[in-house]
Scaffold this active site. Structure first.
Site, PDB file in Angstrom:
ATOM      1  N   ASP A   1     -19.828 -11.244  -1.528  1.00 34.65           N
ATOM      2  CA  ASP A   1     -20.898 -10.625  -0.863  1.00 34.65           C
ATOM      3  C   ASP A   1     -22.310 -11.331  -0.720  1.00 34.65           C
ATOM      4  OD1 ASP A   1     -19.372  -8.275  -0.608  1.00 34.65           O
ATOM      5  OD2 ASP A   1     -19.772  -7.284  -2.386  1.00 34.65           O
ATOM      6  N   GLY A   2     -22.539 -12.333  -2.051  1.00 28.08           N
ATOM      7  CA  GLY A   2     -23.520 -13.063  -1.806  1.00 28.08           C
ATOM      8  C   GLY A   2     -23.773 -14.120  -0.550  1.00 28.08           C
TER       9      GLY A   2
ATOM     10  N   ASN B   1     -28.820  -1.619  -7.849  1.00 32.94           N
ATOM     11  CA  ASN B   1     -29.301  -0.334  -8.200  1.00 32.94           C
ATOM     12  C   ASN B   1     -28.516   0.625  -9.114  1.00 32.94           C
ATOM     13  OD1 ASN B   1     -30.499   2.399  -7.099  1.00 32.94           O
ATOM     14  ND2 ASN B   1     -28.068   2.716  -6.594  1.00 32.94           N
TER      15      ASN B   1
END
Length: 268
Positions: free
Chosen positions: A48-49, A167
């Site tokens: 994902d990075g 989050n």
């Protein structure tokens, strides 16, 4: 016949380099052109990075670029394909049988004391505001109306797709990526008889906007996804759902809540 132009962004892992070499050969066989500067499709290879890096490299062309992620480790939230599925990926991409899908982005505008015009950014995951050495004090406005005065370590504002990233680690809610909204989560807020905040994450609709007005100081740290905004005189930061969206190519509709379960809970 040329099928289209593809850019490939990979991380430095050996498995990603091997996947890149194989994918490049398969794409050329299928009449795709490798074009790192002006592509129609951007494929990230890694995690994902790596996908975040690919997004920000081409975020000025979102109106005509579609993205696709190949994972060379565990399955991520942006990377639907594995490195052993490259033949199927190219075949699927050529047939383009899956319906188009897009997710909301965060419009972030940073206002500085020494500049009249705010600086604009797009966030795929989130933006955070922290203070380096002291408690951060900020007034939080929703639709130009004061909501609370925050005191604590900082604030995080995230997209639905970013809700499973930083989050979540600060106590924010997990939102389905089809929800066209964004979220404000507190980072270690200071709550006692004198100072009080809501203390819960807030979901803000696409018809509303958020502004965080900061005390004058030169030690704020602002991040947009994986990047740091470097400027000493930040006055305020505003957020809303962006007009732009991130579009995916050859997207596989893995059940979102199953993906959340697999990532954070495992077998029950």
């Amino acid at each position: 016949m040329t099928e289209g132009k593809v850019a490939i962004i990979q991380n430095k892992q050996e498995a990603s380099s091997a996947a890149n070499n194989k994918l490049t050969a398969l794409l050329k066989e299928a009449n795709y052109t490798i074009d790192q500067n002006d592509p129609d499709i951007v494929i990230s290879i890694g995690g994902d990075g790596t996908f975040l890096s690919a997004f920000h490299e081409f975020d000025h062309k979102l109106d005509r670029i579609r993205f696709l992620g190949v994972h060379t480790g565990h399955l991520g939230f942006y990377t639907d394909w594995r490195d052993f599925e490259l033949e199927e990926l190219v075949s699927n991409l050529s047939n383009d049988e899956n319906p188009p899908i897009s997710y909301p982005l965060l419009d972030v505008q940073v206002k500085y004391y020494d500049q009249k015009k705010p600086q604009r950014f797009l966030a795929l995951n989130e933006a955070t505001i922290k203070r380096a050495t002291r408690t951060m004090v900020a007034d939080v406005y929703i639709k130009d109306e004061i909501f609370e005065r925050f005191r604590g370590d900082g604030l995080s504002v995230s997209t639905p797709t970013g809700s499973t990233a930083y989050n979540k680690s600060v106590g924010g809610a997990v939102l389905h990526p089809r929800i066209n909204a964004f979220q404000l989560a507190e980072i270690a807020s200071l709550n006692n008889r004198v100072f009080r905040t809501l203390g819960s994450p807030i979901i803000i609709s696409d018809s509303e906007w958020l502004e965080i007005s900061l005390e004058e100081s030169s030690d704020y740290m602002v991040t947009i996804d994986r990047f740091t905004v470097e400027h000493d005189e930040i006055e305020s930061i505003s957020f809303k759902i962006a007009d732009e969206r991130v579009h995916f190519a050859s997207y596989r509709h893995m059940h979102f809540w199953r993906r959340v379960k697999d990532s954070f809970i495992g077998e029950v």
